[in-house]
Design a protein around this motif. Structure first.
Motif, PDB file in Angstrom:
ATOM      1  N   ALA A   1     -17.496 -34.111  17.058  1.00 50.93           N
ATOM      2  CA  ALA A   1     -18.811 -33.471  16.989  1.00 50.93           C
ATOM      3  C   ALA A   1     -19.437 -33.313  18.370  1.00 50.93           C
ATOM      4  O   ALA A   1     -19.977 -32.257  18.713  1.00 50.93           O
ATOM      5  CB  ALA A   1     -19.729 -34.293  16.085  1.00 50.93           C
ATOM      6  N   ILE A   2     -19.365 -34.373  19.190  1.00 48.91           N
ATOM      7  CA  ILE A   2     -19.999 -34.330  20.513  1.00 48.91           C
ATOM      8  C   ILE A   2     -19.229 -33.421  21.460  1.00 48.91           C
ATOM      9  O   ILE A   2     -19.821 -32.617  22.191  1.00 48.91           O
ATOM     10  CB  ILE A   2     -20.107 -35.753  21.092  1.00 48.91           C
ATOM     11  CG1 ILE A   2     -21.042 -36.604  20.217  1.00 48.91           C
ATOM     12  CG2 ILE A   2     -20.632 -35.705  22.528  1.00 48.91           C
ATOM     13  CD1 ILE A   2     -21.067 -38.065  20.589  1.00 48.91           C
ATOM     14  N   MET A   3     -17.889 -33.531  21.445  1.00 48.08           N
ATOM     15  CA  MET A   3     -17.099 -32.671  22.331  1.00 48.08           C
ATOM     16  C   MET A   3     -17.247 -31.205  21.970  1.00 48.08           C
ATOM     17  O   MET A   3     -17.166 -30.324  22.820  1.00 48.08           O
ATOM     18  CB  MET A   3     -15.618 -33.069  22.276  1.00 48.08           C
ATOM     19  CG  MET A   3     -15.181 -33.973  23.404  1.00 48.08           C
ATOM     20  SD  MET A   3     -13.379 -34.044  23.546  1.00 48.08           S
ATOM     21  CE  MET A   3     -12.998 -32.375  24.050  1.00 48.08           C
ATOM     22  N   GLY A   4     -17.472 -30.932  20.676  1.00 44.63           N
ATOM     23  CA  GLY A   4     -17.655 -29.551  20.256  1.00 44.63           C
ATOM     24  C   GLY A   4     -18.874 -28.907  20.894  1.00 44.63           C
ATOM     25  O   GLY A   4     -18.934 -27.692  21.071  1.00 44.63           O
ATOM     26  N   LYS A   5     -19.866 -29.734  21.264  1.00 40.21           N
ATOM     27  CA  LYS A   5     -21.089 -29.211  21.877  1.00 40.21           C
ATOM     28  C   LYS A   5     -21.095 -29.386  23.396  1.00 40.21           C
ATOM     29  O   LYS A   5     -21.605 -28.542  24.125  1.00 40.21           O
ATOM     30  CB  LYS A   5     -22.310 -29.920  21.281  1.00 40.21           C
ATOM     31  CG  LYS A   5     -22.507 -29.651  19.797  1.00 40.21           C
ATOM     32  CD  LYS A   5     -23.742 -30.380  19.272  1.00 40.21           C
ATOM     33  CE  LYS A   5     -23.958 -30.108  17.788  1.00 40.21           C
ATOM     34  NZ  LYS A   5     -25.152 -30.809  17.250  1.00 40.21           N
ATOM     35  N   GLU A   6     -20.560 -30.497  23.865  1.00 36.75           N
ATOM     36  CA  GLU A   6     -20.653 -30.827  25.275  1.00 36.75           C
ATOM     37  C   GLU A   6     -19.444 -30.371  26.089  1.00 36.75           C
ATOM     38  O   GLU A   6     -19.584 -29.916  27.225  1.00 36.75           O
ATOM     39  CB  GLU A   6     -20.855 -32.343  25.405  1.00 36.75           C
ATOM     40  CG  GLU A   6     -21.388 -32.800  26.746  1.00 36.75           C
ATOM     41  CD  GLU A   6     -20.285 -32.964  27.768  1.00 36.75           C
ATOM     42  OE1 GLU A   6     -20.546 -32.770  28.976  1.00 36.75           O
ATOM     43  OE2 GLU A   6     -19.143 -33.283  27.369  1.00 36.75           O
ATOM     44  N   GLY A   7     -18.239 -30.521  25.530  1.00 33.56           N
ATOM     45  CA  GLY A   7     -17.065 -29.913  26.140  1.00 33.56           C
ATOM     46  C   GLY A   7     -16.228 -30.752  27.076  1.00 33.56           C
ATOM     47  O   GLY A   7     -15.032 -30.516  27.194  1.00 33.56           O
TER      48      GLY A   7
ATOM     49  N   GLU B   1     -13.464 -30.782  33.616  1.00 36.54           N
ATOM     50  CA  GLU B   1     -13.790 -29.452  33.115  1.00 36.54           C
ATOM     51  C   GLU B   1     -14.300 -29.542  31.693  1.00 36.54           C
ATOM     52  O   GLU B   1     -14.210 -30.585  31.037  1.00 36.54           O
ATOM     53  CB  GLU B   1     -12.547 -28.563  33.146  1.00 36.54           C
ATOM     54  CG  GLU B   1     -11.423 -29.105  32.269  1.00 36.54           C
ATOM     55  CD  GLU B   1     -10.082 -28.469  32.548  1.00 36.54           C
ATOM     56  OE1 GLU B   1     -10.018 -27.627  33.444  1.00 36.54           O
ATOM     57  OE2 GLU B   1      -9.102 -28.832  31.887  1.00 36.54           O
ATOM     58  N   ARG B   2     -14.816 -28.448  31.199  1.00 36.43           N
ATOM     59  CA  ARG B   2     -15.303 -28.371  29.830  1.00 36.43           C
ATOM     60  C   ARG B   2     -14.411 -27.399  29.055  1.00 36.43           C
ATOM     61  O   ARG B   2     -14.011 -26.360  29.577  1.00 36.43           O
ATOM     62  CB  ARG B   2     -16.752 -27.885  29.785  1.00 36.43           C
ATOM     63  CG  ARG B   2     -17.709 -28.762  30.577  1.00 36.43           C
ATOM     64  CD  ARG B   2     -19.075 -28.111  30.676  1.00 36.43           C
ATOM     65  NE  ARG B   2     -19.745 -28.113  29.374  1.00 36.43           N
ATOM     66  CZ  ARG B   2     -20.749 -27.297  29.063  1.00 36.43           C
ATOM     67  NH1 ARG B   2     -21.148 -26.372  29.928  1.00 36.43           N
ATOM     68  NH2 ARG B   2     -21.317 -27.382  27.876  1.00 36.43           N
ATOM     69  N   VAL B   3     -14.100 -27.746  27.815  1.00 37.06           N
ATOM     70  CA  VAL B   3     -13.294 -26.860  26.976  1.00 37.06           C
ATOM     71  C   VAL B   3     -14.001 -26.658  25.648  1.00 37.06           C
ATOM     72  O   VAL B   3     -14.603 -27.581  25.099  1.00 37.06           O
ATOM     73  CB  VAL B   3     -11.878 -27.430  26.712  1.00 37.06           C
ATOM     74  CG1 VAL B   3     -11.096 -27.512  27.997  1.00 37.06           C
ATOM     75  CG2 VAL B   3     -11.947 -28.789  26.035  1.00 37.06           C
ATOM     76  N   PHE B   4     -13.940 -25.447  25.166  1.00 38.30           N
ATOM     77  CA  PHE B   4     -14.519 -25.128  23.866  1.00 38.30           C
ATOM     78  C   PHE B   4     -13.492 -24.336  23.069  1.00 38.30           C
ATOM     79  O   PHE B   4     -12.934 -23.361  23.553  1.00 38.30           O
ATOM     80  CB  PHE B   4     -15.796 -24.304  24.014  1.00 38.30           C
ATOM     81  CG  PHE B   4     -16.907 -25.055  24.680  1.00 38.30           C
ATOM     82  CD1 PHE B   4     -17.182 -24.848  26.019  1.00 38.30           C
ATOM     83  CD2 PHE B   4     -17.647 -25.986  23.979  1.00 38.30           C
ATOM     84  CE1 PHE B   4     -18.196 -25.554  26.645  1.00 38.30           C
ATOM     85  CE2 PHE B   4     -18.658 -26.686  24.593  1.00 38.30           C
ATOM     86  CZ  PHE B   4     -18.941 -26.472  25.934  1.00 38.30           C
ATOM     87  N   LEU B   5     -13.247 -24.780  21.842  1.00 39.37           N
ATOM     88  CA  LEU B   5     -12.261 -24.136  20.981  1.00 39.37           C
ATOM     89  C   LEU B   5     -12.947 -23.010  20.222  1.00 39.37           C
ATOM     90  O   LEU B   5     -13.458 -23.191  19.130  1.00 39.37           O
ATOM     91  CB  LEU B   5     -11.665 -25.152  20.007  1.00 39.37           C
ATOM     92  CG  LEU B   5     -10.433 -24.704  19.222  1.00 39.37           C
ATOM     93  CD1 LEU B   5      -9.320 -24.304  20.170  1.00 39.37           C
ATOM     94  CD2 LEU B   5      -9.973 -25.814  18.294  1.00 39.37           C
ATOM     95  N   VAL B   6     -12.972 -21.833  20.845  1.00 39.28           N
ATOM     96  CA  VAL B   6     -13.611 -20.671  20.232  1.00 39.28           C
ATOM     97  C   VAL B   6     -12.540 -19.858  19.532  1.00 39.28           C
ATOM     98  O   VAL B   6     -11.623 -19.353  20.167  1.00 39.28           O
ATOM     99  CB  VAL B   6     -14.319 -19.806  21.293  1.00 39.28           C
ATOM    100  CG1 VAL B   6     -14.993 -18.623  20.641  1.00 39.28           C
ATOM    101  CG2 VAL B   6     -15.328 -20.645  22.055  1.00 39.28           C
ATOM    102  N   MET B   7     -12.658 -19.738  18.208  1.00 40.14           N
ATOM    103  CA  MET B   7     -11.638 -19.025  17.435  1.00 40.14           C
ATOM    104  C   MET B   7     -12.011 -17.548  17.283  1.00 40.14           C
ATOM    105  O   MET B   7     -13.113 -17.231  16.923  1.00 40.14           O
ATOM    106  CB  MET B   7     -11.497 -19.642  16.046  1.00 40.14           C
ATOM    107  CG  MET B   7     -11.019 -21.076  16.094  1.00 40.14           C
ATOM    108  SD  MET B   7      -9.293 -21.120  16.491  1.00 40.14           S
ATOM    109  CE  MET B   7      -8.858 -22.723  15.881  1.00 40.14           C
TER     110      MET B   7
ATOM    111  N   PRO C   1     -12.415 -21.028  26.790  1.00 36.93           N
ATOM    112  CA  PRO C   1     -12.325 -20.639  25.383  1.00 36.93           C
ATOM    113  C   PRO C   1     -10.944 -20.128  25.049  1.00 36.93           C
ATOM    114  O   PRO C   1     -10.238 -19.595  25.898  1.00 36.93           O
ATOM    115  CB  PRO C   1     -13.355 -19.506  25.276  1.00 36.93           C
ATOM    116  CG  PRO C   1     -13.336 -18.875  26.632  1.00 36.93           C
ATOM    117  CD  PRO C   1     -13.043 -19.998  27.617  1.00 36.93           C
ATOM    118  N   VAL C   2     -10.555 -20.282  23.805  1.00 35.04           N
ATOM    119  CA  VAL C   2      -9.334 -19.674  23.314  1.00 35.04           C
ATOM    120  C   VAL C   2      -9.596 -18.190  23.121  1.00 35.04           C
ATOM    121  O   VAL C   2     -10.732 -17.756  23.008  1.00 35.04           O
ATOM    122  CB  VAL C   2      -8.934 -20.328  21.976  1.00 35.04           C
ATOM    123  CG1 VAL C   2      -7.743 -19.627  21.368  1.00 35.04           C
ATOM    124  CG2 VAL C   2      -8.594 -21.778  22.212  1.00 35.04           C
TER     125      VAL C   2
END
Length: 542
Positions: free
Chosen positions: A366-372, A536-542, A19-20
């Motif tokens: 949309a999919i990457m936002g959930k799956e990563g 790896e999985r990445v999630f853009l958490v603001m 996460p960011v």
């Protein structure tokens, strides 16, 4: 969990969630917007209109090139510059704009970029010489780069952390809409009494419509309020700006004119390309050692080249330029020659490609936002790109329209899946304070890839077509050969026998097909590099 910096670990590690920096880690970050209601709606629409104009100009000349060449006879050798000049203006100044937005008030910078873009558009529409049109395209590209970065910067600054991903993602949707409508709008104007010139004048109309929003509703946002303007100007990296702009310009000139105006082995081309390479090296040295600048204000985030992930993303984002933009420019040209389509009909033929490109871009987000995971997307997308490009390479003048649509959809599906990944991942693996620099870093890669792809594709097409037609018509003058390439309905081409016309048509189609070798090569490069990415999985958490 990682801290938000470049992820640690080897390729063999199964998974990481990156996460960011969170809201709590960003002191002073706004939790509520001061602008709301209809005023906020108008403000967002006005800002996004800039992203729309930038995307529109990226593709609007794809379908009006024959009409422009007819307006300026004897300028076929300058054809690559209709597309390349805009991208060159954007690529060479992306880092400059990013540095400016990191120091100066956003609003005046945004307005300056807007004015440059509109002046460039006005020059393009009113140009009485091809050289003036090319200069206008370069100026519009310069301003367009500032507009696009301004849109991302303003939306990030004016929104809350919880809503920011939605608004920033909306730029991708608007970009897609502009890319879809560019060839259609350009083709419609080219076939109307307004002529192709209104493909550029339309920017003035849209800009004038939203002028009140730009002038009176966009607030001032100073990223460094503690510093005076004089201090900011003194700290700016002037040396780096000169080197990067000069390097891009000389390199593009060498690639565009090689084989057309000058022999590849001529002293002019060799000197130009060598100087470009030297300037890029000097720019790298100047940035690494902070010569005539400092660590905080240098243009290029050199530290990113120490990150395997960011280096691979940079190269892959640059490689994506060919499968995205080569079809946009050469599919309409193919149909104009083989089906006798006008500009508007040829633009409509491009819609399957562009619509699927946008659809898969949105689906990926949309999919990457959930799956990563992102590495599998690059692997799958590159396979689609290679297959689609290989099939487009086999297309000839007798290939059915349905097959061409199917081949282009395969290519678009692969390209669309990766067009936004670099931005998402880059922002997720750097500290929050460097997110704008990460965006500029990937944006530089994409636009640079666009410049290289269009320059090489146009050079391949023109050089190969000229050689083949010269073999068919050994007694034809260079102007007559250029006339045959410039338009399927040129007077010279129509004066030839039916059999010779068919030979020339075949030569032109073969030359167009060879541009897809770039797409195949790019797809193969993306595939190879994908196996170097971390799983790896990445999630853009603001």
């Amino acid at each position: 969990m990682s801290s938000g910096n470049e992820p640690n670990g080897d390729v063999g590690e199964r998974e990481k969630v990156l996460p960011v920096a969170s809201e709590a880690e960003t002191p002073g970050q706004k939790t509520e917007r001061s602008t709301k209601g209809i005023k906020w709606f108008l403000l967002v629409v006005g800002i996004l209109s800039s992203a729309f104009l930038f995307a529109l100009d990226n593709s609007i000349v794809a379908d009006v090139q024959p009409q422009i060449i007819e307006t300026y006879p004897g300028s076929i050798d300058k054809l690559p510059w209709l597309s390349v000049a805009f991208a060159l203006g954007a690529a060479s100044t992306t880092l400059v704009w990013a540095s400016l937005f990191g120091s100066f008030d956003y609003k005046p910078l945004y307005l300056i970029a807007l004015v440059l873009f509109e002046i460039g558009s006005a020059l393009c529409g009113s140009a009485n010489l091809m050289d003036v049109l090319i200069f206008g395209r370069a100026l519009a590209g310069l301003g367009g780069a500032g507009l696009y970065l301004g849109v991302l910067t303003l939306l990030s600054a004016l929104t809350t952390a919880s809503e920011r991903p939605v608004y920033v993602a909306s730029t991708g949707l608007v970009w897609g809409l502009g890319s879809v409508l560019g060839p259609v709008i350009g083709g419609a104007f080219a076939e109307s009494s307004a002529t192709w010139r209104w493909a550029f004048y339309i920017n003035l109309v849209i800009g004038g419509l939203f002028a009140p929003v730009y002038l009176f509703m966009i607030p001032s946002v100073d990223p460094r309020p503690e510093q005076r303007t004089v201090q900011k100007a003194a700290a700016f990296d002037y040396a780096g700006s000169f080197l990067i702009i000069a390097a891009f310009s000389l390199g593009t000139v060498g690639l565009s004119f090689g084989g057309s105006l000058f022999e590849w082995r001529s002293a002019t081309i060799i000197t130009t390309l060598c100087l470009s390479g030297l300037l890029f090296v000097l720019f790298g040295i100047q940035q690494c050692f902070c010569l005539f600048t400092n660590l905080e204000h240098r243009l290029l985030p050199v530290q990113y080249f120490k990150s395997r992930t960011l280096v691979l993303l940079f190269v892959q984002s640059a490689a994506s330029g060919a499968p995205i933009f080569v079809p946009v420019y050469f599919i309409p040209l193919f149909f104009q020659f083989t089906r006798g389509d006008g500009a508007l009909d040829a633009a409509v033929r491009l819609l399957p490609f562009v619509c699927f490109l946008v659809f898969f871009s949105l689906a990926n987000g949309a999919i990457m936002g959930k799956e990563g995971h992102y590495a599998p997307w690059y692997i799958g997308a590159s396979i689609f790109i290679i297959i689609g490009s290989a099939l487009m390479y086999t297309v000839n003048e007798t290939t059915s329209t349905a097959r061409i649509y199917g081949y282009s959809i395969l290519l678009a599906s692969g390209a669309g899946c990766i067009v936004q990944i670099g931005f998402i991942v880059a922002q997720a693996v750097v500290p929050r304070s460097e997110m704008s620099a990460a965006v500029a870093f990937i944006n530089l890669a994409q636009i640079s890839g666009l410049v290289i792809a269009l320059t090489l594709a146009n050079t391949i097409f023109l050089n190969d077509a000229q050689i083949q037609i010269a073999n068919i018509l050994p007694n034809a003058s260079p102007d007559e050969i250029d006339s045959a390439i410039s338009a399927s309905r040129s007077a010279f081409l129509q004066s030839l026998s039916r059999d010779v016309q068919q030979q020339i048509l075949h030569a032109i189609v073969v030359s167009i097909s060879k541009t897809y070798i770039l797409c195949m090569t790019s797809g193969a490069l993306i595939l190879v590099l994908a196996f170097g990415l971390k799983w790896e999985r990445v999630f853009l958490v603001m």
